[in-house]
Write an enzyme that holds these catalytic residues in place. Structure first.
Site, PDB file in Angstrom:
ATOM      1  CG  ASN A  46      11.557   7.892 -41.210  1.00 53.48           C
ATOM      2  OD1 ASN A  46      10.475   8.472 -41.298  1.00 53.48           O
ATOM      3  ND2 ASN A  46      12.263   7.898 -40.098  1.00 53.48           N
ATOM      4  CD1 TRP A  47      10.282   9.834 -47.439  1.00 45.81           C
ATOM      5  CD2 TRP A  47       8.379  10.864 -47.998  1.00 45.81           C
ATOM      6  NE1 TRP A  47       9.951   9.425 -48.710  1.00 45.81           N
ATOM      7  CE2 TRP A  47       8.782  10.033 -49.076  1.00 45.81           C
ATOM      8  CE3 TRP A  47       7.203  11.592 -48.128  1.00 45.81           C
ATOM      9  CZ2 TRP A  47       8.058   9.933 -50.267  1.00 45.81           C
ATOM     10  CZ3 TRP A  47       6.472  11.494 -49.296  1.00 45.81           C
ATOM     11  CH2 TRP A  47       6.892  10.674 -50.359  1.00 45.81           C
ATOM     12  CE  LYS A  48      14.888  10.427 -40.085  1.00 44.46           C
ATOM     13  NZ  LYS A  48      16.213  10.627 -39.451  1.00 44.46           N
ATOM     14  CD  GLU A 204      17.233   3.850 -38.295  1.00 43.73           C
ATOM     15  OE1 GLU A 204      17.298   4.441 -39.378  1.00 43.73           O
ATOM     16  OE2 GLU A 204      16.454   4.195 -37.399  1.00 43.73           O
ATOM     17  N   GLY A 210      21.755  10.834 -39.828  1.00 44.44           N
ATOM     18  CA  GLY A 210      21.796  12.250 -40.162  1.00 44.44           C
ATOM     19  C   GLY A 210      23.145  12.907 -39.977  1.00 44.44           C
ATOM     20  N   GLY A 271      16.905   7.649 -44.520  1.00 44.22           N
ATOM     21  CA  GLY A 271      16.383   8.932 -44.091  1.00 44.22           C
ATOM     22  C   GLY A 271      16.533   9.986 -45.164  1.00 44.22           C
ATOM     23  N   GLY A 272      17.570  10.831 -45.043  1.00 44.44           N
ATOM     24  CA  GLY A 272      17.731  11.978 -45.931  1.00 44.44           C
ATOM     25  C   GLY A 272      17.724  11.652 -47.405  1.00 44.44           C
TER      26      GLY A 272
END
Length: 289
Positions: A46-48, A204, A210, A271-272
């Site tokens: 998920n690149w957000k 999650e 994050g 995520g990151g």
């Protein structure tokens, strides 16, 4: 669907968990090794709201696509911002599936800024995130809206990735499983057993997104096992054993191997680390137990 909360002792603490609704079709039998092996692992990035330019997105997609060549039988999805969906798909040259980060449940109309499931489907999306914690907290999406989005994704023959999980306060209070049960019961309202087989669940814990914190493999497995058992009560053991349940929350190259060794963890929502081609490539190519 009403949930009954009951107290149980877990070590020295008093935790509250949700009793799954009774179902005449559920069974208490656990999955066989053959059933477990049938769940193909799914790794999603998920690149957000990243990266900043289409050129950076194309370069990242190319690097991730290259990493999949050694991945074996693992499904890989990248979920970029809307403007990059088509360029990323082209850069990946068919090596990756693409997904949407969100959607609106209305097909079209005067909804400035909204993106419909028909639009996502038309550009080749296979998956769509529903209920990510940032949509729940930052954008105030409630469970009714998430349920309607999930329904729209299914109706356009894509697969929802339903994100559920508790806050740090809820975790500290021992309510992690109860929160997951409540979200599942509300977000899956009206979903049939056959449709459930097309839904990915991503656990999650919000406190691990994050933050650099990650639930231990044992904690994550405990919740995944509870989620699968809850789905068995909602639907059937057969349905529950087919559902892919991902773990998300600061998944890194250092943590992925131990997480993926757990029997009920079928993949990761990253995520990151998915914004670094080398790191995400290592996650995709996790070492199998």
């Amino acid at each position: 669907m009403k949930l009954a909360l009951y107290a149980c002792c877990v070590g020295p603490a008093l935790a509250f968990v949700a009793r799954p609704p009774a179902s005449s079709t559920s069974t208490g039998a656990r999955a066989t090794s053959t059933q477990l092996d049938a769940r193909k692992p799914l790794i999603a990035g998920n690149w957000k709201e990243n990266p900043c330019t289409v050129q950076e997105a194309e370069a990242l997609a190319s690097e991730v696509a290259e990493a999949t060549k050694q991945a074996g039988d693992v499904g890989v999805v990248v979920i970029p911002p809307y403007p990059f969906l088509v360029p990323v798909q082209n850069a990946a040259s068919g090596a990756l599936m693409i997904g949407g980060q969100n959607c609106y449940f209305e097909e079209k109309g005067a909804y400035t800024g909204a993106v419909s499931t028909a639009m996502l489907s038309s550009v080749g999306c296979t998956y769509v995130l529903c209920g990510h914690s940032e949509r729940r907290t930052v954008f105030r999406n409630d469970d009714n809206a998430i349920n309607r989005k999930l329904r729209a994704v299914l109706d356009h023959n894509m697969m929802p990735i339903l994100c559920i999980g508790e806050s740090k306060e809820e975790y500290d209070a021992g309510l992690n499983k109860a929160v997951c049960a409540i979200q599942l019961s509300k977000d899956l309202k009206g979903v049939t057993g056959e449709e459930m087989k097309r839904i990915v669940v991503a656990y999650e814990p919000v406190w691990a997104i994050g933050t650099g914190l990650t639930a231990t493999p044992e904690i994550a497995q405990s919740v995944h096992d509870y989620i699968r058992g809850y789905l068995a009560k909602m639907y059937s053991r057969e349905v529950a054993d087919e559902v892919i349940i991902q773990y998300g929350g600061s998944v890194t190259p250092d943590s992925v191997d131990a997480l993926m060794a757990m029997p009920d963890i079928d993949g990761a929502l990253v995520g990151g680390a998915s914004l670094d081609g080398a790191k995400f490539g290592r996650i995709i190519n996790y070492k199998k137990a």
